[in-house]
Scaffold this motif. Structure first.
Motif, PDB file in Angstrom:
ATOM      1  N   UNK A   1     -10.660   6.720   5.825  1.00  0.00           N
ATOM      2  CA  UNK A   1      -9.829   8.056   5.927  1.00  0.00           C
ATOM      3  C   UNK A   1      -8.485   7.791   6.635  1.00  0.00           C
ATOM      4  N   UNK A   2      -8.336   6.569   7.341  1.00  0.00           N
ATOM      5  CA  UNK A   2      -6.926   6.436   7.770  1.00  0.00           C
ATOM      6  C   UNK A   2      -5.865   6.028   7.045  1.00  0.00           C
ATOM      7  N   UNK A   3      -4.638   6.349   7.656  1.00  0.00           N
ATOM      8  CA  UNK A   3      -3.278   5.707   6.867  1.00  0.00           C
ATOM      9  C   UNK A   3      -3.209   4.359   6.853  1.00  0.00           C
ATOM     10  N   UNK A   4      -2.574   3.744   5.954  1.00  0.00           N
ATOM     11  CA  UNK A   4      -2.435   2.224   5.890  1.00  0.00           C
ATOM     12  C   UNK A   4      -1.627   1.721   7.470  1.00  0.00           C
ATOM     13  N   UNK A   5      -0.777   2.588   7.907  1.00  0.00           N
ATOM     14  CA  UNK A   5      -0.001   2.253   8.821  1.00  0.00           C
ATOM     15  C   UNK A   5      -0.706   2.276  10.294  1.00  0.00           C
ATOM     16  N   UNK A   6      -2.011   2.857  10.238  1.00  0.00           N
ATOM     17  CA  UNK A   6      -2.856   3.105  11.438  1.00  0.00           C
ATOM     18  C   UNK A   6      -3.857   1.646  11.177  1.00  0.00           C
ATOM     19  N   UNK A   7      -3.914   0.922  10.355  1.00  0.00           N
ATOM     20  CA  UNK A   7      -4.723  -0.402  10.478  1.00  0.00           C
ATOM     21  C   UNK A   7      -4.084  -1.597  10.352  1.00  0.00           C
TER      22      UNK A   7
ATOM     23  N   UNK B   1      -7.780   6.828  -0.812  1.00  0.00           N
ATOM     24  CA  UNK B   1      -6.771   7.557  -1.737  1.00  0.00           C
ATOM     25  C   UNK B   1      -5.852   6.375  -2.440  1.00  0.00           C
ATOM     26  N   UNK B   2      -5.488   5.552  -1.694  1.00  0.00           N
ATOM     27  CA  UNK B   2      -4.935   4.367  -2.138  1.00  0.00           C
ATOM     28  C   UNK B   2      -5.732   3.677  -3.377  1.00  0.00           C
ATOM     29  N   UNK B   3      -6.943   3.861  -3.093  1.00  0.00           N
ATOM     30  CA  UNK B   3      -7.917   2.850  -3.977  1.00  0.00           C
ATOM     31  C   UNK B   3      -8.339   3.716  -5.270  1.00  0.00           C
ATOM     32  N   UNK B   4      -8.695   5.231  -5.002  1.00  0.00           N
ATOM     33  CA  UNK B   4      -8.940   6.046  -5.809  1.00  0.00           C
ATOM     34  C   UNK B   4      -8.075   6.487  -6.861  1.00  0.00           C
ATOM     35  N   UNK B   5      -6.603   6.244  -6.597  1.00  0.00           N
ATOM     36  CA  UNK B   5      -5.675   6.782  -7.209  1.00  0.00           C
ATOM     37  C   UNK B   5      -5.567   6.198  -8.901  1.00  0.00           C
ATOM     38  N   UNK B   6      -5.723   4.883  -8.718  1.00  0.00           N
ATOM     39  CA  UNK B   6      -5.826   4.262 -10.370  1.00  0.00           C
ATOM     40  C   UNK B   6      -6.924   4.710 -11.073  1.00  0.00           C
ATOM     41  N   UNK B   7      -8.129   4.413 -10.502  1.00  0.00           N
ATOM     42  CA  UNK B   7      -9.472   5.085 -11.358  1.00  0.00           C
ATOM     43  C   UNK B   7      -9.370   6.366 -11.747  1.00  0.00           C
ATOM     44  N   UNK B   8      -8.807   7.351 -11.018  1.00  0.00           N
ATOM     45  CA  UNK B   8      -8.855   8.783 -11.312  1.00  0.00           C
ATOM     46  C   UNK B   8      -7.848   8.983 -12.238  1.00  0.00           C
ATOM     47  N   UNK B   9      -6.523   8.318 -12.109  1.00  0.00           N
ATOM     48  CA  UNK B   9      -5.274   8.565 -12.925  1.00  0.00           C
ATOM     49  C   UNK B   9      -5.421   8.026 -14.391  1.00  0.00           C
TER      50      UNK B   9
ATOM     51  N   UNK C   1      -6.496  -5.805   7.628  1.00  0.00           N
ATOM     52  CA  UNK C   1      -7.039  -4.892   6.897  1.00  0.00           C
ATOM     53  C   UNK C   1      -6.503  -4.213   5.766  1.00  0.00           C
ATOM     54  N   UNK C   2      -5.386  -4.096   5.895  1.00  0.00           N
ATOM     55  CA  UNK C   2      -4.376  -3.408   4.925  1.00  0.00           C
ATOM     56  C   UNK C   2      -4.467  -4.337   3.673  1.00  0.00           C
ATOM     57  N   UNK C   3      -4.380  -5.549   3.791  1.00  0.00           N
ATOM     58  CA  UNK C   3      -4.410  -6.540   2.697  1.00  0.00           C
ATOM     59  C   UNK C   3      -5.835  -6.541   2.055  1.00  0.00           C
ATOM     60  N   UNK C   4      -6.777  -6.279   2.753  1.00  0.00           N
ATOM     61  CA  UNK C   4      -8.005  -5.846   2.163  1.00  0.00           C
ATOM     62  C   UNK C   4      -8.312  -4.637   1.414  1.00  0.00           C
ATOM     63  N   UNK C   5      -7.533  -3.598   2.028  1.00  0.00           N
ATOM     64  CA  UNK C   5      -7.654  -2.410   1.104  1.00  0.00           C
ATOM     65  C   UNK C   5      -6.857  -2.775  -0.002  1.00  0.00           C
ATOM     66  N   UNK C   6      -5.602  -3.594  -0.193  1.00  0.00           N
ATOM     67  CA  UNK C   6      -5.071  -3.823  -1.199  1.00  0.00           C
ATOM     68  C   UNK C   6      -5.794  -4.366  -2.255  1.00  0.00           C
ATOM     69  N   UNK C   7      -6.672  -5.315  -1.745  1.00  0.00           N
ATOM     70  CA  UNK C   7      -7.519  -6.127  -2.660  1.00  0.00           C
ATOM     71  C   UNK C   7      -8.436  -5.051  -3.096  1.00  0.00           C
TER      72      UNK C   7
ATOM     73  N   UNK D   1       0.834  -1.131   0.045  1.00  0.00           N
ATOM     74  CA  UNK D   1      -0.102  -0.060   0.075  1.00  0.00           C
ATOM     75  C   UNK D   1       0.825   1.113   0.056  1.00  0.00           C
ATOM     76  N   UNK D   2       0.421   2.348  -0.488  1.00  0.00           N
ATOM     77  CA  UNK D   2       1.193   3.384  -0.492  1.00  0.00           C
ATOM     78  C   UNK D   2       0.882   4.236   0.824  1.00  0.00           C
TER      79      UNK D   2
END
Lengths: 438, 416, 251
Positions: free
Chosen positions: C140-146, C105-113, C150-156, C97-98
């Motif tokens: 709205x948390x940062x990856x390091x805060x979860x 924002x990790x998730x929306x970066x690809x779709x937007x850009x 949970x991080x891996x689910x955000x990555x999915x 994760x970034x």
């Protein structure tokens, strides 16, 4: 089989794009170089100078007061009569070395340039030596448990680190010029004299026994090298039988190991041994003596040299102090405790655990401080210290050959800095290998 | 500050035991510490005796108030000072807004600048100068009021704006884009304001003193940034041609002293440029400083790039980002954040290095120093002038280094 | 066979070779994956299984052979690479994760850009995905805060946000604490039932048995054995496979 690359239009083929991009980039660089080159030819034409190296061999026509050795026998005062009696190979070498830094206005520009290089090296090497000692002292003092001492060290470091070096040099220089005059020199034990013409120190001059002594010394050094190699070969062969292929240290590391344990003592002992073996004294002390206008004999440091040296030393020592402090602090407390729990004494902890590790951390930034000092010595130009840069500037002023002279100046600095960074890369590789193997 | 913590690491002071215990622990813990303390005290006594005697009896400090204006702004026409004032207020407004929005590092910088400004506001150097010309006490008091508050109206205004906009910034999060745009525009705005246009043009030869020093340092560090980033990326490129050219550039520049670059700017540039090409000396110095510090910036950024794990690039590629977008959105933000302390350190070095430009004829602080000492009225007062200038450099560079230390601590906490 | 699997091939690999300098990592892989198929790839470390799925979205370049993904050949064609990376989502062992961006924002970066979606639409889609991953409150948390799970689910979610046709999982649970593995596997199971084509490199044999249509066993750069999970686990043909299964199931 991979798809035939003919099917991909070339503007989308990554391999071709990569090459194309680089070719365009190189063409751009070449065009820029050509543009500059044609401009340079035109510019030189306008200035009516021709690009050539001949100026290096033409007469300099200016004098250099600094760092040049003037043979006392050529001047009117007859100094050492024993000079005539000194003969032999090594005396010859010393005399050649002296001649190499003799200079008078009829010498060539190339010779003048050489004197500049010598002056730069002289102030840099002495500066590095002094800055290292003072820097280590203040770095350790900053970590002292004595509050007063660590505060004094901190104030020293912060003041000299946070003000420009140029300002510091320009601060010291006039202070030297207001020192007492030659007649009222500040006198230490009749050997060291400080006055507004600079600092006068005693020096060691070759004497009767010098030649013999040097031969003994040389044989000692050759002996040392042979012992080192022999020991390394022995160790390599014996260890390679014991250890497996992968663990076997390379021959070079064996060489370094044995150099550390055998060469250092030999090199320390041999000169003294040779001194005893030589019937006559190899060196004699030459003290500065007050003549009609100035001191003669010994080593004479001009005010410019002294001011530049003080400036470089003080400025760089503040940075070295920080490097040392950070290095020692990086050796984590835990490791000291671990070492102590094994039963090492405080002094052993320091010698066996803290210092070796701290040195590893300290060496890279320390080297770059040395490099900075060498580059900063070019600030001598502001007080007319005739270093490489100042002499280059004079030559440009006299001959108008700015392009070749600049090329030479830059080459000199680059040789020093690239050698240093090559050393650093080698050192870092060695350290990382050391880390991974242990 | 930080030194106390250092000594603590080795020997935690026992704060509960009172001053006697503190003295014993920190100054007289062992016999050699006692000797060191005594030697230190003797040294301090001798030093301060000599130094203070000089400061209060021998030194002629009138040279400072008499030349304060020229030290600060050089020969900038005094009736045009409002230009500098406006630039100053613009920058502080932007800083205040940014500090309010981003907090953290920016806020620390803002606090450092407030500190410097307060110092400038409250040290009444020019009061001393005026006091000599006035005899009546009443007039004198009015003068102090005039000097502290009216003459420093810009300083005061800037401070008020900084603090005020800080509170505005805290409320308005949506201003971010505008503020970034503002910072970008602030540079040409500064140049235009200082240079003027039409009849009121102020030649760059009138820029001098602290104004020029700060301007050169700011331009050097800001302008070298894009070039430094490109060079750093180039040095890590997979394309050999680009990697080699970047490496050669970086190593060459870092291998030679700054003076060489400055001299090349003044001696060689005319030769290497087309015949009628003329470049203002100040611009020339700015270009030289930029080219010089970009090589150092490149190495700093490269250090940051190496700290970004390769998984970050792979993840960005897997999402479909192109090389440039991967760099802009993923790699560079992380890389640069990691090396902010190094960049601040480089800024400090550059601020000190600007002192060298006086060799090509610019009148920044060192040049002003020379011209003051060249004035018959003040000959021989080099120590006084040098010390004053040293104090100016020290204030800027030391406060920057404190900010950098705090950033370093913040980053350390963030990583854990 | 599950109800989603079709007969349309979506990934075709033919004689894929790959070298790292002198080391021959992939020694001629030939296989086909069908649309909607769930394949589990296993094998000892260094067997080339991770390298194989990384060649499918061109994180590694293959040096010989052909890979065709959704009708697009992977070659040096710049456009094809960009197209395929949009079709193929990838989940990494270390999450990747970034860290400087919030989860959303990790998730929306690809779709937007890349997909040029509007910020609003991308955020709505991202929130829906996070909801599906059961971590909407962490947006709205940062990856390091979860937590790691949970991080891996955000990555999915980040990979799914690009609406890929194929999902690659490179040991998605190996870096997780044991108690977090199941929450990630649950999400992957749910994804499998939705009909996504999935290639999963994993040591989770329970997951393989339950979800996979096919299990492939890699060793020393070749596919030693591939079979439906029931056959693979209960009736392995090769000695190496037997050894591997017995070692893995012991744990």
């Amino acid at each position: 089989m991979q798809q035939d690359s003919a099917n991909i239009p070339f503007w989308r083929d990554i391999r071709i794009l990569k090459i194309l991009f680089q070719v365009l980039f190189i063409i751009g660089i070449i065009l820029l170089a050509l543009f500059l080159y044609t401009n340079m030819l035109q510019g030189l034409d306008d200035q009516e100078t021709e690009l050539s190296w001949d100026f290096l061999f033409s007469e300099a026509g200016f004098d250099i007061e600094e760092g040049t050795y003037s043979d006392p026998s050529e001047e009117e005062n007859d100094s050492d009569p024993s000079d005539e009696n000194l003969k032999g190979f090594w005396i010859g070498i010393v005399n050649t070395l002296r001649e190499s830094i003799e200079f008078d206005p009829s010498d060539t520009n190339l010779k003048a340039f050489w004197i500049g290089i010598v002056n730069t090296l002289r102030v840099s090497i002495v500066g590095i030596f002094c800055a290292t000692i003072i820097g280590f002292l203040f770095g350790i003092a900053r970590l002292s448990s004595n509050w007063l001492i660590s505060r004094i060290a901190a104030v020293y470091v912060e003041i000299f680190r946070n003000t420009p070096l140029l300002l510091q040099i320009l601060f010291w220089y006039p202070l030297i010029l207001v020192l007492p005059n030659v007649r009222e020199s500040i006198n230490f034990f009749d050997s060291i004299f400080i006055n507004q013409r600079g600092v006068f120190l005693p020096s060691a001059e070759p004497a009767e026994g010098f030649n013999t002594w040097m031969w003994y010394l040389l044989s000692g050094i050759i002996l040392a090298i042979l012992v080192v190699i022999g020991f390394a070969v022995f160790r390599y062969l014996s260890r390679s039988r014991e250890l497996q292929q992968t663990d076997r240290p390379s021959f070079v590391s064996n060489l370094i190991f044995s150099a550390k344990w055998t060469a250092a003592p030999i090199i320390l002992i041999v000169p003294f041994l040779a001194w005893f073996l030589t019937p006559d004294a190899p060196l004699e002390l030459s003290r500065p003596e007050l003549q009609k206008f100035n001191f003669v004999g010994g080593i004479d440091l001009t005010p410019e040299f002294t001011a530049l040296l003080i400036g470089l030393t003080v400025y760089t020592s503040a940075f070295i102090a920080e490097v040392v402090r950070a290095g020692i602090q990086s050796v984590v407390k835990g490791q000291r405790e671990a070492a102590r729990s094994v039963g090492l004494k405080e002094s052993q902890v320091l010698r066996l655990v803290v210092i070796p590790q701290a040195i590893q951390v300290i060496v890279p930034p320390l080297t770059s401080q040395y490099l900075n000092l060498a580059k900063n010595s070019s600030l001598g130009i502001f007080i007319a210290f005739p270093d490489l840069f100042q002499i280059g500037k004079i030559i440009i002023g006299q001959t108008g050959q700015s392009v070749p002279t600049f090329a030479m100046i830059m080459t000199c600095y680059l040789i020093v800095s690239l050698t240093t960074s090559a050393f650093m890369n080698w050192y870092n590789r060695r350290i990382t290998r050391f880390d991974s193997s242990s | 500050m930080e030194d106390n913590t250092l000594t603590q690491e080795i020997k935690p002071p026992d704060t509960s035991k009172g001053p006697v215990r503190w003295l014993r622990d920190n100054l007289f813990s062992t016999w050699y510490n006692t000797i060191l303390t005594c030697l230190g005290l003797v040294f301090l006594f001798l030093f301060f005796k000599g130094f203070l005697t000089w400061v209060f009896t021998q030194a002629n400090w009138r040279v400072i108030p008499a030349n304060l204006q020229i030290l600060m702004i050089g020969p900038f026409p005094i009736e045009q000072v409002w230009r500098i004032g406006i630039v100053f207020c613009t920058l502080l407004t932007l800083l205040g807004l940014s500090a309010g929005i981003w907090r953290g590092i920016v806020l620390q910088m803002a606090i450092a600048i407030v500190g410097v400004c307060l110092l400038l506001l409250l040290i009444p150097l020019d009061v001393v100068k005026e006091a000599e010309n006035t005899s009546a006490t009443l007039e004198f008091n009015l003068n102090i009021f005039y000097l502290i508050f009216i003459k420093r109206i810009w300083l005061l205004g800037g401070l008020v704006l900084l603090v005020g906009t800080f509170f505005i910034g805290r409320k308005k999060d949506g201003l971010k884009k505008w503020i970034i745009g503002g910072w970008i525009l602030s540079f040409p705005w500064t140049m235009i304001m200082l240079h003027g246009f039409g009849e009121n043009t102020i030649s760059t030869t009138n820029w001098g003193g602290l104004l020029l020093t700060l301007l050169l340092a700011a331009v050097g560090i800001v302008a070298c940034f894009p070039l430094g980033v490109l060079l750093a990326l180039g040095r890590r490129s997979q394309l050999p041609a680009i990697r080699w050219v970047s490496t050669v550039y970086i190593e060459t520049i870092r291998g030679v002293p700054l003076i060489t670059i400055l001299f090349m700017g003044s001696l060689l540039l005319p030769i290497f440029m087309p015949g009628d090409f003329q470049l203002d000396t100040v611009i020339r110095a700015m270009v030289a400083l930029t080219l010089f510090s970009s090589a150092y910036m490149a190495e700093n950024v490269r250090g940051g790039l190496q700290a970004v794990p390769s998984g970050q690039v792979e993840a960005a590629q897997a999402v479909g980002l192109s090389y440039s977008k991967t760099m802009i959105f993923i790699v560079l933000p992380q890389a640069i954040r990691a090396v902010i302390p190094a960049i601040v350190g480089q800024s400090i070095a550059l601020l000190k290095d600007t002192s060298l430009v006086f060799i090509i004829g610019l009148i920044e602080l060192m040049g002003i120093r020379k011209s003051i000492l060249g004035n018959q009225d003040w000959t021989g007062l080099h120590a006084e002038v040098s010390i004053f200038i040293a104090v100016i450099y020290f204030v800027f560079s030391y406060s920057m280094s404190i900010v950098s230390q705090e950033i370093e601590e913040d980053l350390g906490v963030g990583n854990n | 066979m599950n109800e989603n699997t079709t007969n349309d091939p979506i990934i075709i690999c033919e004689d894929v070779h790959k070298w790292f300098d002198d080391f021959h990592v992939l020694k001629g892989i030939t296989t086909t994956f069908k649309k909607g198929e769930r394949a589990v790839i296993c094998g000892p470390s260094g067997s080339g299984k991770s390298t194989f799925i990384r060649t499918i979205n061109r994180l590694e370049e293959h040096q010989r052979g052909t890979i065709i993904v959704d009708g697009i050949e992977l070659s040096n064609d710049l456009r094809n690479i960009n197209l395929i990376r949009q079709e193929v989502g990838m989940v990494f062992q270390q999450f990747n994760l970034f860290p400087h961006l919030t989860n959303i924002k990790n998730i929306t970066l690809g779709p937007i850009q890349v997909r040029k979606m509007s910020k609003k639409a991308a955020e709505e889609a991202a929130l829906a995905l996070l909801e599906r991953m059961d971590i909407a409150d962490q947006a709205y948390k940062y990856p390091s805060e979860v937590s790691g799970g949970q991080q891996q689910r955000v990555a999915i979610a980040r990979a799914l946000a690009m609406e890929p046709k194929i999902m690659l999982f490179d040991e998605p649970t190996s870096a997780l604490d044991p108690e977090m593995i199941s929450e990630v596997l649950d999400v992957m199971r749910e994804l499998a039932h939705s009909g996504m084509t999935m290639l999963v490199v994993t040591h989770e044999m329970g997951f393989a048995r339950e979800v996979a249509d096919r299990v492939m066993f890699f060793d020393e750069g070749v596919v030693v054995e591939e079979a439906a999970p029931a056959d693979f686990f209960d009736n392995p043909q090769h000695d190496r496979t037997k050894l591997f299964i017995s070692q893995t199931l012991q744990h």
